[in-house]
Scaffold this active site. Structure first.
Site, mmCIF file in Angstrom:
data_model
loop_
_atom_site.group_PDB
_atom_site.id
_atom_site.type_symbol
_atom_site.label_atom_id
_atom_site.label_comp_id
_atom_site.label_asym_id
_atom_site.label_seq_id
_atom_site.Cartn_x
_atom_site.Cartn_y
_atom_site.Cartn_z
ATOM 1 N N LYS A 182 -34.451 20.343 12.042
ATOM 2 C CA LYS A 182 -35.006 19.420 11.171
ATOM 3 C C LYS A 182 -35.968 18.593 11.436
ATOM 4 O O LYS A 182 -35.881 17.724 12.445
ATOM 5 C CB LYS A 182 -33.683 18.598 10.632
ATOM 6 C CG LYS A 182 -34.200 17.866 9.138
ATOM 7 C CD LYS A 182 -33.215 16.522 9.118
ATOM 8 C CE LYS A 182 -33.846 15.327 9.628
ATOM 9 N NZ LYS A 182 -34.917 14.748 8.835
ATOM 10 N N GLU A 256 -32.052 12.509 23.591
ATOM 11 C CA GLU A 256 -33.232 11.908 24.136
ATOM 12 C C GLU A 256 -33.443 10.610 23.353
ATOM 13 O O GLU A 256 -33.814 11.023 22.094
ATOM 14 C CB GLU A 256 -34.501 12.951 24.192
ATOM 15 C CG GLU A 256 -34.354 14.220 24.997
ATOM 16 C CD GLU A 256 -34.644 14.178 26.387
ATOM 17 O OE1 GLU A 256 -35.109 12.921 26.735
ATOM 18 O OE2 GLU A 256 -34.627 14.901 26.998
ATOM 19 N N CYS A 290 -41.473 7.202 23.284
ATOM 20 C CA CYS A 290 -40.016 6.550 23.687
ATOM 21 C C CYS A 290 -40.120 6.038 25.161
ATOM 22 O O CYS A 290 -39.618 5.112 25.610
ATOM 23 C CB CYS A 290 -39.203 7.658 23.722
ATOM 24 S SG CYS A 290 -39.774 9.327 24.263
ATOM 25 N N GLU A 387 -36.417 -2.039 21.672
ATOM 26 C CA GLU A 387 -37.769 -1.180 21.529
ATOM 27 C C GLU A 387 -38.464 -1.306 20.325
ATOM 28 O O GLU A 387 -37.938 -1.646 19.168
ATOM 29 C CB GLU A 387 -37.313 0.302 21.700
ATOM 30 C CG GLU A 387 -38.034 1.121 21.477
ATOM 31 C CD GLU A 387 -37.527 2.652 21.585
ATOM 32 O OE1 GLU A 387 -36.691 3.003 20.713
ATOM 33 O OE2 GLU A 387 -38.117 3.437 22.411
#
Ligand code: TAP
Length: 476
Positions: A182, A256, A290, A387
């Protein structure tokens, strides 16, 4: 900033259909129980196409197709034959590289220079690399007869749409698994073009299935009883929900997740080179990375010259049309992400950090954010802890290597770190102490299919890339 604008890369190299179905069992089909969603060009807000939103029944259909292909075709196929398909896919990706790069920039907002020179070549490289492993699994160090897991359900984010697909699909297929993937809701188009490439390569039906949709589609996929393995890349929050959903089932899981990397500059580093690395570390891909170097740690004695040089360099960055080959910073991927970047930046100012951006005209249509740095940041500030996933850098200082290590590790994440110094011994000393899956020295954001990549702590578990990346798809 906008002195000269040469002709943009033509979007006419790519044929975007008005509407796309789901790719199940080798063909595009209409969704049975889902609707349609629109995907937009973030640089113009123009609707590019509508894609199917897979419902639970559609996901079930895709998982069944993958199971049948696994049991009847792909699982029993000798590795050397699987390799042939993977090499063929890799070559078609190279041949259609321009088309893929333009489509990626249109749907994601990233500069064409990056999609053309970084994303797409790395995508092809992943398929070539894992094609090479397909007939050598008994020699991969996992015992004489490692077996595939079965059907993998894979969910990926929007920041590197096709590259994340390659990280997931290439090792899974090389190891003999079949997949249902997906893509993210805002960037489905290159995954659908990849589905066409699978058809062009005559990949047996059902080996790769692409189910487009939003979070609910991902949820239906990871909680489906018919899958043996879940591989997820995305936020730590969704990663936690997925870990809970698969707990106590037979499914294997790799995650991850997010990051808040420290990019550490020592006083003996060549300043110009370090500044290039700082800029690449945080402004590459609009900071939607990331492993972005989103916390700059500068040794106090060189704080002034580093900052001065960084600001001069930032003033030369060009923000604008992603299809223009001279663009350095493209569009923010979505209105929602822009909102998050704005909110955290406002919190940065409200908490007392000093905000600076070069003078920068932003286009009126679309989602844009000027490259930004915050100075006077302390470890308690939210912009130093959370983040931001945008072109925003928080600058902190340190005096000694031990203090640099302590500050770098003072985060719930542990995905990557960077060190800038002339001293080899210091690089090794630091690398031993930094709790980060990847430590770059005198470079940043370097990727290679032969190197394992993954995190410590809340950045997730499992490795992708390299020989280690095979382990996630094998019963060893
Ligand atoms: P998420 O919101 O976590 O989305 C990632 C994927 O999961 C998307 O396809 C999303 O669908 C889907 N999803 C959402 N809710 C779900 C659920 N409950 N169950 C199953 N799937 C679900 O992250 P994002 O905003 O796309 O990406 C940004 C984050 O990803 C950042 O934190 C970043 O650090 C992290 N990231 C990590 C890495 C690595 S390698 N560690 C790489 C890239 C990004 P929709 O798109 O439709 O919401």
């Amino acid at each position: 900033m906008f002195e000269y604008a040469p002709a943009p890369e033509s979007r006419s190299v790519v044929d975007i259909k008005p509407s796309y179905g789901l790719f199940i069992n080798g063909e595009f089909v209409d969704p049975g129980d889902g609707g349609m969603i629109k995907t937009v060009n973030p640089a113009s807000e123009e609707v590019l196409a509508e894609v199917a939103e897979a419902g639970a029944q559609d996901v079930d259909r895709a998982v069944r197709a993958a199971r049948q292909a696994y049991e009847q075709v792909w699982g029993p196929m000798p590795g050397r034959d699987r390799a042939k398909y993977l090499y063929r896919i890799a070559r078609i990706i190279q041949e259609r590289g321009r088309e893929l790069a333009v489509l990626e920039s249109l749907d994601n907002g990233k500069p064409i220079r990056e999609s053309r020179d970084v994303d797409i070549p790395l995508v092809a490289a992943h398929f070539f690399y894992y094609a090479g492993w397909a007939d050598k699994l008994p020699y991969a160090g996992f015992g004489p007869n490692p077996q595939p897991l079965g059907v993998a359900g894979q969910v990926i984010p929007w920041n590197f749409p096709l590259l994340m697909l390659a990280w997931k699909i290439a090792p899974a297929l090389a190891a003999g698994n079949t997949v249902v993937l997906k893509p993210a809701e805002t960037t489905p188009l290159t995954a659908l073009l990849f589905a066409e490439i699978c058809q062009q390569a005559d990949l047996p039906p059902g080996v790769v299935n692409i189910v487009t949709g939003a979070g609910a589609t991902g949820q239906a996929l990871v909680s489906h009883d018919g899958i043996d393995k879940v591989a997820f890349t995305g936020s730590t929050e969704v990663g936690r929900a997925i870990a809970r959903a698969v707990a106590g089932t037979r499914k294997k899981l790799t995650l991850e997740l997010g990051g808040k990397a420290a990019n550490i500059v020592f006083d003996d580093a060549p300043i110009d080179q370090a500044v290039e690395g700082i800029v690449n570390g945080i402004f590459f891909n609009q900071g939607h990375v990331c492993c972005a170097g989103s916390r700059l740690l500068v040794q106090e004695s060189v704080y002034e010259p580093v900052l001065e040089s960084l600001k001069r360099r930032m003033a030369r960055l060009r923000v604008g049309d992603p299809l223009d080959k001279n663009t350095d910073i493209g569009a923010i991927n979505s209105a929602a992400q822009l909102d998050r970047i704005r909110t955290l930046s406002e919190i940065g100012s409200a908490e007392g950090a000093e905000r600076w951006s070069p003078p920068c005209e932003l286009p009126e249509q679309g989602f844009w954010f000027a490259p930004t740095i915050f100075t006077g940041v302390t470890q308690a500030h939210r912009i130093a802890r959370e983040e931001i996933f945008g072109p925003v850098l928080s600058v902190l200082t340190f005096r000694t290597p031990a203090e640099a290590v302590e500050k770098a590790n003072n985060t719930p994440y542990g995905l990557s770190a960077g060190i800038w110094t002339e001293k080899g011994s210091r690089i090794l000393w630091m690398a031993d102490r930094l709790r980060a899956g990847v430590v770059w020295a005198n470079t940043f954001n370097k990727f290679d299919p032969t190197s394992p990549f993954g995190g410590y702590k809340e950045s997730g578990y499992g490795r992708e890339g390299g020989r280690h990346g095979l382990e996630a798809y094998l019963d060893v």
